[in-house]
Design a protein around this motif. Sequence first.
Motif, PDB file in Angstrom:
ATOM      1  N   MET C   1      15.569 -53.064  51.408  1.00  0.00           N
ATOM      2  CA  MET C   1      16.474 -52.393  50.991  1.00  0.00           C
ATOM      3  C   MET C   1      15.591 -52.328  49.502  1.00  0.00           C
ATOM      4  O   MET C   1      16.208 -51.799  48.636  1.00  0.00           O
ATOM      5  CB  MET C   1      16.917 -54.094  50.161  1.00  0.00           C
ATOM      6  N   ARG C   2      14.189 -52.578  49.786  1.00  0.00           N
ATOM      7  CA  ARG C   2      14.069 -52.938  48.445  1.00  0.00           C
ATOM      8  C   ARG C   2      13.609 -51.597  47.694  1.00  0.00           C
ATOM      9  O   ARG C   2      14.412 -51.487  46.154  1.00  0.00           O
ATOM     10  CB  ARG C   2      12.688 -53.209  48.333  1.00  0.00           C
ATOM     11  N   ARG C   3      13.043 -50.352  47.589  1.00  0.00           N
ATOM     12  CA  ARG C   3      13.121 -49.810  46.727  1.00  0.00           C
ATOM     13  C   ARG C   3      14.037 -48.694  46.577  1.00  0.00           C
ATOM     14  O   ARG C   3      14.091 -48.509  45.577  1.00  0.00           O
ATOM     15  CB  ARG C   3      11.718 -49.002  47.576  1.00  0.00           C
ATOM     16  N   ALA C   4      14.383 -48.192  47.648  1.00  0.00           N
ATOM     17  CA  ALA C   4      16.276 -47.308  47.522  1.00  0.00           C
ATOM     18  C   ALA C   4      16.572 -47.772  46.473  1.00  0.00           C
ATOM     19  O   ALA C   4      17.040 -47.037  45.774  1.00  0.00           O
ATOM     20  CB  ALA C   4      16.381 -47.269  48.951  1.00  0.00           C
ATOM     21  N   ALA C   5      16.883 -49.364  46.786  1.00  0.00           N
ATOM     22  CA  ALA C   5      17.564 -49.972  45.914  1.00  0.00           C
ATOM     23  C   ALA C   5      17.859 -49.957  44.310  1.00  0.00           C
ATOM     24  O   ALA C   5      17.968 -49.786  43.246  1.00  0.00           O
ATOM     25  CB  ALA C   5      18.499 -51.317  46.838  1.00  0.00           C
ATOM     26  N   LEU C   6      16.397 -50.500  44.021  1.00  0.00           N
ATOM     27  CA  LEU C   6      16.061 -50.362  43.290  1.00  0.00           C
ATOM     28  C   LEU C   6      16.356 -49.229  42.449  1.00  0.00           C
ATOM     29  O   LEU C   6      16.688 -48.790  40.975  1.00  0.00           O
ATOM     30  CB  LEU C   6      14.283 -50.816  43.171  1.00  0.00           C
ATOM     31  N   SER C   7      15.606 -47.944  42.970  1.00  0.00           N
ATOM     32  CA  SER C   7      15.688 -47.251  42.046  1.00  0.00           C
ATOM     33  C   SER C   7      17.428 -46.477  41.963  1.00  0.00           C
ATOM     34  O   SER C   7      17.235 -45.816  41.272  1.00  0.00           O
ATOM     35  CB  SER C   7      14.944 -45.477  42.407  1.00  0.00           C
ATOM     36  N   ALA C   8      18.323 -47.003  43.508  1.00  0.00           N
ATOM     37  CA  ALA C   8      19.367 -45.934  42.853  1.00  0.00           C
ATOM     38  C   ALA C   8      20.066 -47.030  41.658  1.00  0.00           C
ATOM     39  O   ALA C   8      20.982 -46.503  40.732  1.00  0.00           O
ATOM     40  CB  ALA C   8      19.720 -46.516  43.840  1.00  0.00           C
ATOM     41  N   GLN C   9      19.653 -48.547  41.452  1.00  0.00           N
ATOM     42  CA  GLN C   9      20.308 -48.786  40.331  1.00  0.00           C
ATOM     43  C   GLN C   9      20.072 -48.546  38.804  1.00  0.00           C
ATOM     44  O   GLN C   9      20.652 -48.704  38.072  1.00  0.00           O
ATOM     45  CB  GLN C   9      19.761 -50.571  40.417  1.00  0.00           C
ATOM     46  N   ASN C  10      19.386 -47.823  38.570  1.00  0.00           N
ATOM     47  CA  ASN C  10      17.890 -47.341  37.324  1.00  0.00           C
ATOM     48  C   ASN C  10      19.499 -45.986  36.434  1.00  0.00           C
ATOM     49  O   ASN C  10      19.840 -46.235  35.763  1.00  0.00           O
ATOM     50  CB  ASN C  10      17.448 -47.016  37.526  1.00  0.00           C
ATOM     51  N   ILE C  11      19.737 -46.092  38.105  1.00  0.00           N
ATOM     52  CA  ILE C  11      21.094 -44.330  37.339  1.00  0.00           C
ATOM     53  C   ILE C  11      22.628 -44.605  37.444  1.00  0.00           C
ATOM     54  O   ILE C  11      23.553 -44.253  37.102  1.00  0.00           O
ATOM     55  CB  ILE C  11      20.606 -43.744  37.575  1.00  0.00           C
ATOM     56  N   SER C  12      22.813 -45.077  38.922  1.00  0.00           N
ATOM     57  CA  SER C  12      23.812 -45.524  39.782  1.00  0.00           C
ATOM     58  C   SER C  12      24.790 -46.587  39.049  1.00  0.00           C
ATOM     59  O   SER C  12      24.304 -47.785  39.006  1.00  0.00           O
ATOM     60  CB  SER C  12      24.191 -45.035  40.810  1.00  0.00           C
ATOM     61  N   GLY C  63       8.852 -44.501  56.066  1.00  0.00           N
ATOM     62  CA  GLY C  63       8.079 -45.759  55.921  1.00  0.00           C
ATOM     63  C   GLY C  63       8.997 -47.055  55.006  1.00  0.00           C
ATOM     64  O   GLY C  63       8.642 -48.293  55.588  1.00  0.00           O
ATOM     65  N   ASP C  64      10.057 -47.073  54.622  1.00  0.00           N
ATOM     66  CA  ASP C  64      10.225 -47.546  53.683  1.00  0.00           C
ATOM     67  C   ASP C  64      10.873 -48.702  54.609  1.00  0.00           C
ATOM     68  O   ASP C  64      11.726 -48.001  55.735  1.00  0.00           O
ATOM     69  CB  ASP C  64      11.191 -47.683  53.014  1.00  0.00           C
ATOM     70  N   ALA C  65      11.648 -50.076  54.620  1.00  0.00           N
ATOM     71  CA  ALA C  65      12.158 -50.877  55.288  1.00  0.00           C
ATOM     72  C   ALA C  65      13.663 -49.927  55.792  1.00  0.00           C
ATOM     73  O   ALA C  65      14.168 -49.792  54.250  1.00  0.00           O
ATOM     74  CB  ALA C  65      12.530 -51.791  55.034  1.00  0.00           C
ATOM     75  N   ALA C  66      13.920 -50.265  57.164  1.00  0.00           N
ATOM     76  CA  ALA C  66      15.140 -49.382  57.235  1.00  0.00           C
ATOM     77  C   ALA C  66      16.515 -50.652  57.288  1.00  0.00           C
ATOM     78  O   ALA C  66      16.036 -51.133  58.610  1.00  0.00           O
ATOM     79  CB  ALA C  66      14.554 -48.984  58.942  1.00  0.00           C
ATOM     80  N   ASP C  67      16.589 -50.915  56.111  1.00  0.00           N
ATOM     81  CA  ASP C  67      17.716 -51.557  56.151  1.00  0.00           C
ATOM     82  C   ASP C  67      19.217 -51.209  56.658  1.00  0.00           C
ATOM     83  O   ASP C  67      20.347 -51.776  57.105  1.00  0.00           O
ATOM     84  CB  ASP C  67      17.607 -52.457  54.917  1.00  0.00           C
ATOM     85  N   ASP C  68      19.854 -49.942  55.937  1.00  0.00           N
ATOM     86  CA  ASP C  68      20.947 -49.844  55.478  1.00  0.00           C
ATOM     87  C   ASP C  68      21.519 -48.368  55.912  1.00  0.00           C
ATOM     88  O   ASP C  68      19.585 -47.877  56.538  1.00  0.00           O
ATOM     89  CB  ASP C  68      21.713 -49.408  53.550  1.00  0.00           C
ATOM     90  N   LEU C  69      23.049 -48.740  56.227  1.00  0.00           N
ATOM     91  CA  LEU C  69      23.157 -46.685  56.850  1.00  0.00           C
ATOM     92  C   LEU C  69      23.900 -46.393  56.121  1.00  0.00           C
ATOM     93  O   LEU C  69      24.333 -46.940  54.924  1.00  0.00           O
ATOM     94  CB  LEU C  69      24.152 -47.243  57.756  1.00  0.00           C
ATOM     95  N   TYR C  70      23.697 -44.784  55.868  1.00  0.00           N
ATOM     96  CA  TYR C  70      24.454 -43.789  54.609  1.00  0.00           C
ATOM     97  C   TYR C  70      25.657 -43.343  55.149  1.00  0.00           C
ATOM     98  O   TYR C  70      25.102 -42.440  56.282  1.00  0.00           O
ATOM     99  CB  TYR C  70      23.405 -42.988  54.071  1.00  0.00           C
ATOM    100  N   ILE C  71      26.574 -42.969  54.715  1.00  0.00           N
ATOM    101  CA  ILE C  71      27.282 -42.197  55.012  1.00  0.00           C
ATOM    102  C   ILE C  71      28.500 -41.356  53.501  1.00  0.00           C
ATOM    103  O   ILE C  71      28.695 -41.869  52.876  1.00  0.00           O
ATOM    104  CB  ILE C  71      28.856 -42.681  55.577  1.00  0.00           C
TER     105      ILE C  71
END
Lengths: 288, 277, 621
Positions: C1-12, C63-71
Amino acid sequence: MASTFAVETRTRPPAAARGAIRIEDVVKIYDPDGAAVMAVDHCSLEIPAGEICMIVGPSGCGKTTLLNAIAGFHTITSGSIHLDGEMLCGPGKPKADPGADRIVVFQNGALFPWKTNLENVAFGPVVQGKMSKKEAHDKARAMMADAGLSGTEHNYPGEISSGVRRRVEIVRALMNDPSVLLFDEPYRALDSLTKSVMHEALLEIYYRNKVTIFFITHDLDEAIFLGHRIAVMTTRPCRPKKILEVDIPHPRDYSVLTSKRFRELMDETLGAVHEEAIKAFELGEKEG
Amino acid sequence: MSKGLQKVKGAVFGRGMLRAIVSIVVFLVLWELGSRSKQWVGFVMPWVGQVPAPTAVLAAWVELVGDAGYWQSWYMSFFRVLGGFLSAMAIGIPFGLAMAVSRNFKGVAFPVFEVLRPIPPLAWVPASIIFWPTQELSITFVTFLGAFYTVVINVLGGARSIDVRYYQAAQAMGASDWDIFRRIILPGTLPSIVVGAAVGMGITWEVVVAAEMISGGGSQSGGSGGGGLGFFIWNSYVGGSYEQIVVGMISIGIAGYICSEVLRKFGGIFTPWLRLR
Amino acid sequence: MRRAALSAQNISSVRSLTSTEDVVALLKTTAPFQQASEDALRRIAALARRESYAPGDVLYRLGDAADDLYIMVSGRVDHALGTGSGARTLNQTMKPGDVFGWSALMKDQYRRLAQATCTERAELLRIDGHALVGLLEADPATGGAVLSRFSTLITQDFTLPEELVHVLSVAKRVEQVPLTRASMDDLVLLLKKTMPFQVVSDEMLRRVAKLSRRERYHPGEIIYRVGDQSDDIFIMVSGKVEHALGLGSGARTLNQTMNEGDVFGWAALLKDQPARLASTTCLEKAEVIRMAGNDLIRLFESDPATGDVVMSRFATMITRDFTLPEELAQVLKIPKRGEEAPPTGLGLTMYRMALWVKSPWPYLMVAGFGLFLAFWYLAVEVWQLPRFKEMPGITTVVKEWLNPDPTYGLSVYTSEYYQHIWVSVRRVAIAFLLATGLGVPLGLFLGWSRNFREYVFPVFETLRPIPILAWVPLAIIMFTGSETPVIYLTFLASFFATALNTMLGVESIDESYTRAAYCLGANKWQVFGHVIVPGAMPFIFTGLQISVGVAWFSLVAAEMVSGQYGLGYVINSSYMMVRYPTIVIGMVTLGAVGYTTSALVRIVGDYMMQWRVRELALGAR
């Protein structure tokens, strides 16, 4: 049964393999304070390449002297030792040069306590200049993983159990692709349960690597379980008294220990060893 | 018999002994050359050039052997060392044992002990002179301090290193507290006491020399022999007889060495079970 | 979750879902969910979070952890598969209705195979892969279809090779058996039959059962392989499973068949064992229950007593039934409440402090100091005992020490005080460094080379019994000035201690180490660098500790006799000038400074010999 036979022929080392040792007429006389002590007396022994040869004898009989001569830690007084036809020591050259083709696994273990297990395993190729530190570490990591030692790479030897330490030490030796492994009673201090685990692990490594093994012990179970042949040595001065072929097929596992043949071999060895043990006891030799 | 003889021969004429002799001779020759550099080369070697030559020292020594004052110095220093050392043993051993036996006593006493320990014994010299009525007592006290810390620390360490199984075995056999103390703690700490005593003896000599220099070096002790070997050295310095300084140094070295050897022998008698090691 | 979620939180900002109907409608347009029932979609929609990203945001990296699915809801996202994925087309643009991040649904695939970067302001639905699989497993009919459509999507639209997707075999991965209240009771009964849980209360077992998922496997299916992540433990409900330990495990018996009530997958409970030690293959149609090892540990935190029993039974089972050597079968410890699970750094210090405060020692210590100081005060100032009354009293000393205008000229407010300290420290430092620089190499060579020792050591031994202080006059004669003799004397003492201990250190090295190094092909100098120096290190540092001690010892003497400045000089000159309180100030300062320097040496030693610190820490346990 037939299938074990098939495996057996496969695991027998090919004749051309490296690591044939020929010990010819070796004599070693110590001269500590003027009084000569004969440790090894006209000892001859031949170990074919890729075999496990167990050296059995009472404590202090001079087995280790023989091992030290092969490894190049000590001089010999006369005779010669050849490895794959090349003279290690003999006339004109009393002491062999220690080298990475013959690696000793020591009685009390000799992993450097100030290096991590990984650094220990990578030590050989690095000091020989054969690999860069990184290459050596990568290979060491892979070999440790193969031996089931993953997760202990960054521990210091003082932090792991003695059984694991012995396994790391063997992996350290194998990193150098030696032709001979010289074991100096490595499992002496281990409890019998751990010992049995170590034996199977050693055989497994042996089946994979096919090195000649020169193994000193005074544990008869160990000798019969591991060895292709057993050399029972006389007490000081040391010389082969009896050489037994262990005709139990390899690969072996712990079921061997309870087999009839094992018992028979045990009886045969015990007789020879016991006699020497009594002699040694009467001489009052100290452990060593 | 012949084996024993051979052993002696080996020790005397062995390679190690030979090399030792060579090395000491070379050292002496270099020293001689260095000190006489002015006469021989016409150039004063730095440092060594100021030191009297070994031959001169030897000559001075020969002269002194007949001098009662010199031997008086020996006697004085020995006397003080013995006084300080014995009192350190007499107080240090029970103190250390008490701390080893009683956790509560240790809780009270050990922190104070640890706070005082880093103060070098010689820093006590002035305070000691103020406190004790005689010069002699104050020197002995400082000498005592030097050995005291070492003895106590060794007794404590020794008691701590006793294998718990000994206590368990003794208790299982129905030993009383007194028995355990007498038969286990005391002999168990003896080897460390011996070691502590040997180290303490070394320190005692260090301290005695300094204390004699600092306190006796002033004025009081009359005569050339009243102040001990430390004072002998200081006096020689003040009097400008540099050869005697070196004689004094060597004498103290020998005296210290004799004391340690005697102590080692004594230690061996008290701990016969360690003899075979 | 970790990296993607973090960067997303910055702006969205994570917006509240507009309405479930909207999401369901959107899901209906996507390939994998097209034919799912309204009901199933509603449940899936409940899992979705809506997020928006700005151009340039990276949703996830290779190579990030594969956690979420996106639509995709709106906008554009660049989807770049890594070359390792084997796909024919690597780069694609994701448009509304497209689905990506499907590695979250792949078996044995914990890492992202692609990088997703937002190129136009985009809105996305994110669904936790684990939760989705859970949902789909609960409804095998819909689930099978959805997952097989995912396989098609991956092979066709994302051009991943068939064999890879076949390996994923998402569709046949699990057949989840729903847990009903009745089956819960069965589960508790089953758990009661297993070796580790036999002794646990029904109440606790019910909570254990709640952690479990029930699954079916078909013959030939592999449940896990050696080296897989060891997360769950398994309990057999029915059927047969082959359990094959890897050679590296050190077990005596490698192959075993698991039957009803058997427990496997216990690597999840082993200490420092992140990977599976065995492979398990379904032999006969099997039903198992599985639960996460971490969940189990966490559950037992509430009841550590039971937890310890269960864990020790696990350990017994592993060594006895699975014939693993004891040293490998180290199960995790149940962390106890209130006892910080391995406390480190400050936490550890605090913890030790707390323990110490609870023990009687601090009070005894205070009592000890109290007695000492009280005696000093009473004997000198109150009772004025003979002899004692000559001494400086404690109050006089403290008053003088803390006096901005000291009677005798030295207190914490005067610069002379610090100058004296500085001079002494400087002398000791120079002498100590010189002694270390010369003494350590000398000692190393003395110990290492027999020839060198036989020639040099006799001279060394001849000079050593002469007390350092006997050198004082000679030092004054030999060296000019007042500073050099003092430093020389201080140096001499340290030098002997350092060299001697270093030599003993080299001699203490077991011959096996040097022999082993020669065996492994090291040359003489390599042996020196890799074996002799580190091997002698413990003794060297013992020597350095002693060396600092004797340095102060002889410094004081030297300063008293011939110094012009420094703490020893303070003590002696104060005596001469009858400034008695200053003597005590000098002594105490000397003790404090001396202690600090030797503590520094100890800290440096510990830092340089981590291996030894760790070894000793283990020995003390």
